[in-house]
Structure formats: structure tokens, C-alpha cells
Scaffold this motif. Structure first.
Motif, short mmCIF file in Angstrom:
data_model
loop_
_atom_site.label_atom_id
_atom_site.label_comp_id
_atom_site.label_asym_id
_atom_site.label_seq_id
_atom_site.Cartn_x
_atom_site.Cartn_y
_atom_site.Cartn_z
N GLY A 51 -1.74 2.48 -2.36
CA GLY A 51 -3.08 1.91 -2.34
C GLY A 51 -4.09 2.86 -2.97
N ASN A 70 -6.71 -2.52 -1.17
CA ASN A 70 -6.02 -1.34 -1.65
C ASN A 70 -6.01 -0.19 -0.64
OD1 ASN A 70 -4.82 -2.08 -4.04
ND2 ASN A 70 -6.66 -1.80 -5.25
N SER A 71 -5.98 -0.57 0.64
CA SER A 71 -5.80 0.43 1.70
C SER A 71 -5.30 -0.32 2.93
CB SER A 71 -7.12 1.13 2.02
OG SER A 71 -8.01 0.22 2.64
N GLN A 83 0.83 -1.21 0.00
CA GLN A 83 0.00 0.00 0.00
C GLN A 83 0.86 1.26 0.00
OE1 GLN A 83 -2.96 -0.80 -0.63
NE2 GLN A 83 -2.80 -2.95 -0.01
N GLY A 117 -0.14 4.69 2.76
CA GLY A 117 -1.21 4.10 1.96
C GLY A 117 -1.38 4.78 0.61
#
Lengths: 245, 245
Positions: B140, B161-162, B133, B137
Motif C-alpha cells: 500500500g 492504499n493502506s 496492501q 501494508g
């Protein structure tokens, strides 16, 4: 479908039988077309929901997809992987959104003539305080600060106090149930593949999944086909994961 | 501790034996002081990690607390509940932070002389792209937008995706393992209580839990004591949780 007498309860699965069952479960990616009988599905779901879960609020639901037309629509949603050609797919959903109804259910379905006072109190006061995060999670935000202050003096449970916490909370209990579900199918001679490879946006449309529900896996189920297992089993040495204190 | 011959594998637990095992498991809150042998603990952990898990990255770890002094320190952390007086407590930790090492492990521990090219590629390229990520993040965030665009044309996996997705991802696999762990102890005649009621901040200090690890439960284990089960079993009707399609 309780097909054993109460006497059998003392038997249960021996450590050896359970190990054999758990070892025989593999992610199977090719299935025979043979359908899974509804009675077997129901039996397995019954075992799934006997999993322990947070405050017995049973934050899970299951969509059992047997209809060939619907299965055909799910196949591309699972990026056309082989496992998604199974004769049965169960969408396993975590439900961070059903705790309020569950609190009412706990009193309604209490299995004794009298609901004990401590149970009434827990599901009328304690649980709603614990799980209600309020609009936009603002109540959760307030509770987080409150708990932080009060916990200076004594140990306190600090979660779930956000919508993100609630999602973790529901996914946890639902995954416990999902493991029972897979073992149950295995015991009936059916193989499974827990699929996380799917397009969640398309899945929600095809199965009309409630907005707040979280699909934790699509479980493909069926009789194992030829070359159904792709890879040898590999687990890292236990020493990497375990600290003995 | 594989105590059965390969021939036994075909036996496994029957649906009846598994049901009896699962039905006999209850959250037990009073334990006898009798210790749980290390060999049993090890056997149960071996069964725990045979649970299916995301991309076989085995995102879990376990802290096995047997030391009486440490157990005494855990008791108040669990708000002094009776279950926390068990002779054994296992902290079950979800590890969203160990996927990189696990990718390397998959190649290092591959159980065949040659690591297949598709496996090398998956753990060198695909998995790192999927799970990394990036700092704060940000990667992400970028992937979320990219996937949203590409998914206009064809179905795509959109998560994790986080960092929040990664936590759900790790908790899911770890809970699957936790259910195996509880059933394994049950098969050995030991009762369990999965505790979520603990002060996470204090727990992290007492057990020196890595910052990114998520304690999903403290599992109390021991021989069931008198009046160990507090409430009758209650599950809502299956019809409430299941949609047949």
C-alpha cells in the motif's frame, strides 16, 4: 415536502414494496440529460438525514452539484467515467470534525420547551469526553490507556479514541444516510450511481472540501439512460455471510 | 422469500410510503419478549445485502444471535443497556479481509453461462492490485507513492492504499447494508436499535469475531415495547449540512 397526512404514517412501505424498491435500485452508469428538480433533491436529503447516527451528532454534509460548468469539471476528476455525466452529482461527506458544533446544536434545537437535564449533561460533558481526541490525538491516546485499565473491572466502550476511530465513526453514520438518499431517489423514479472512483486530491480542490471532511462517495443521479446498467445482479449466497447463533 | 410477482417491481415504494417508513423508524430501547421469526430475519438480510457496495466485493457479515443464553452474555457486554434485552441481536461486521475470496466468488457465481473477459480481468488483475496492501501494508505504501507520481499527469483513484483505508472502505459498504437491514425490519413491523455502546474486546470473545472483522453495530431487534423511544426526534436544519452548487 411532507406530502402525506399523519394518517399515512401507519401505512409506510410494506415489506413487498420495500423489496421491490430495493431490488429495482441498481448502479446506473448512463443517464438522460433531464435535470432533477430541486424539490425532489430536497425531499431525498430530508430522508437521508433521518438515518440513525452516532449520538445524534449527524456527522455528515452534502454538496449538491447541478451547475453544468462545475459538473464538467467533475467529469475528469471521476476519471471520465460515464456515470459522471449525470445531470446531478452529490458529494456525500463524512464529518468527523463537526461533533463539537453538533453538541451545541443539540441543546439549541431541542424540540421541547425544556431541555432535560440528562441531555444537557450528555452533550456538555459525556459526549465531549468521548469524542475529543485532543491535539495530535494525544487525549485519545490517554483515554485508550485509561479505558484499558478501567475495563479490567467492567465492560466499557473503548472507542472512538483516536482520529482513525473518529473517521470510521463518521463514515458509518454518513453511509447509513447515503443508503436512505439512494432509496429516496429511487422512489422518485431517479436512478443513482455511488461512485468511489475519483481523484480525491483534485476533488477537494474543485469542490473546496474542508480538510477534515471525508468524501465517501460521489452520487450520480438522473433518469436512467439506455444500457444504463452494465452487469447482471450478483450476490453471493447468504450462507457465506450469515452465522446463526 | 420473494413474495411478489415480477409485475409488482414497477410498483416499489412510493416516495410517500418510503418517507412514512423512514420517519417511523426510531431507535427503540425497550422491546417485547416476542421472538422474531427466522423467515423475517432472512428476508431482511436478503434486502441488506442488496445494498450497493465497493466493486461488488460484499465486504460484510452478520452474526444473528437468538439463543437466550448467548443474548444474556451479550447484555453486560452492551453495558447492560435496556436495548440489549431485545429478543434478537445482529452483530453487523465490516470485512476488510474477505476481498480476495470475493474476487474468486465473482467469477464462480457469475449469473451468466459465460464470464465476460473484462470481468475476469477486473477480478484477476485490477481488483487484487487495488485492494492488496501487502504484509505490514508495505505494498500500500509503495502504491501510494506510485499513484502520487502518476497522478501528476492525470486524475487517478488514490485509495484504498493502506489498511486504514481498507477499514473505511469496508465500513462504508457495510453501513449501507445496515440501513437496508433496519428499514426491512421496520417494514415488517419490528423496531430496531443500532447500538455502538459495547465493549469491543469482550464482544470479540463472546461472539468469536475474526480478528480483522470490524463490528460496526449491534442491532437490537424486536417488537417495540412501552416507552421504547426515549427522546423526541431532532434533526438540525438541512441548510447546515447542504451546499447547493
Amino acid at each position: 415536502m411532507t406530502s402525506f397526512s399523519p394518517d399515512d404514517l401507519s401505512l409506510g412501505a410494506s415489506p413487498q414494496a420495500l423489496r421491490a424498491l430495493i431490488e429495482s435500485r441498481r448502479a446506473v452508469r448512463r443517464f438522460l440529460p433531464e435535470a432533477v428538480p430541486d424539490a425532489v433533491i430536497r425531499d431525498c436529503l430530508e430522508l437521508a438525514v433521518l438515518a440513525p447516527n452516532s449520538c445524534n451528532l449527524q456527522p455528515w454534509s452534502f454538496q449538491v452539484v447541478r451547475d453544468p460548468a462545475l459538473l464538467a469539471r467533475l467529469h475528469p476528476v471521476c476519471m471520465s467515467q460515464n456515470a459522471a455525466k449525470a445531470p446531478l452529482i452529490i458529494a456525500v461527506l463524512a464529518r468527523p470534525d463537526t461533533w463539537k458544533q453538533a453538541c451545541a446544536n443539540m441543546v439549541e434545537y431541542w424540540p421541547e420547551p425544556e431541555v432535560p437535564g440528562r441531555i444537557r449533561h450528555f452533550y456538555a460533558k459525556t459526549a465531549p469526553f468521548q469524542y475529543n481526541q485532543g491535539p495530535l490525538g494525544l487525549l485519545g491516546l490517554f483515554k485508550r490507556q485509561l479505558v484499558r485499565l478501567l475495563a479490567l473491572r467492567k465492560p466499557l466502550m473503548r472507542k472512538p479514541n483516536s482520529h482513525a476511530d473518529m473517521r470510521l465513526w463518521a463514515v458509518k453514520s454518513t453511509a447509513l444516510a447515503a443508503e436512505n438518499l439512494m432509496l429516496a431517489f429511487q422512489s422518485h423514479g431517479y436512478a443513482t450511481c455511488p461512485m468511489e472512483g475519483f481523484d480525491e486530491v483534485r476533488l477537494r480542490k474543485v469542490l473546496d472540501i474542508p480538510r477534515q471532511a471525508i468524501p465517501i462517495m460521489l452520487l450520480a443521479v438522473g433518469r436512467q439512460g439506455e444500457k444504463g446498467v452494465y452487469n447482471p445482479r450478483l450476490r453471493f449466497p447468504l450462507e457465506q455471510h450469515v452465522t446463526w447463533l
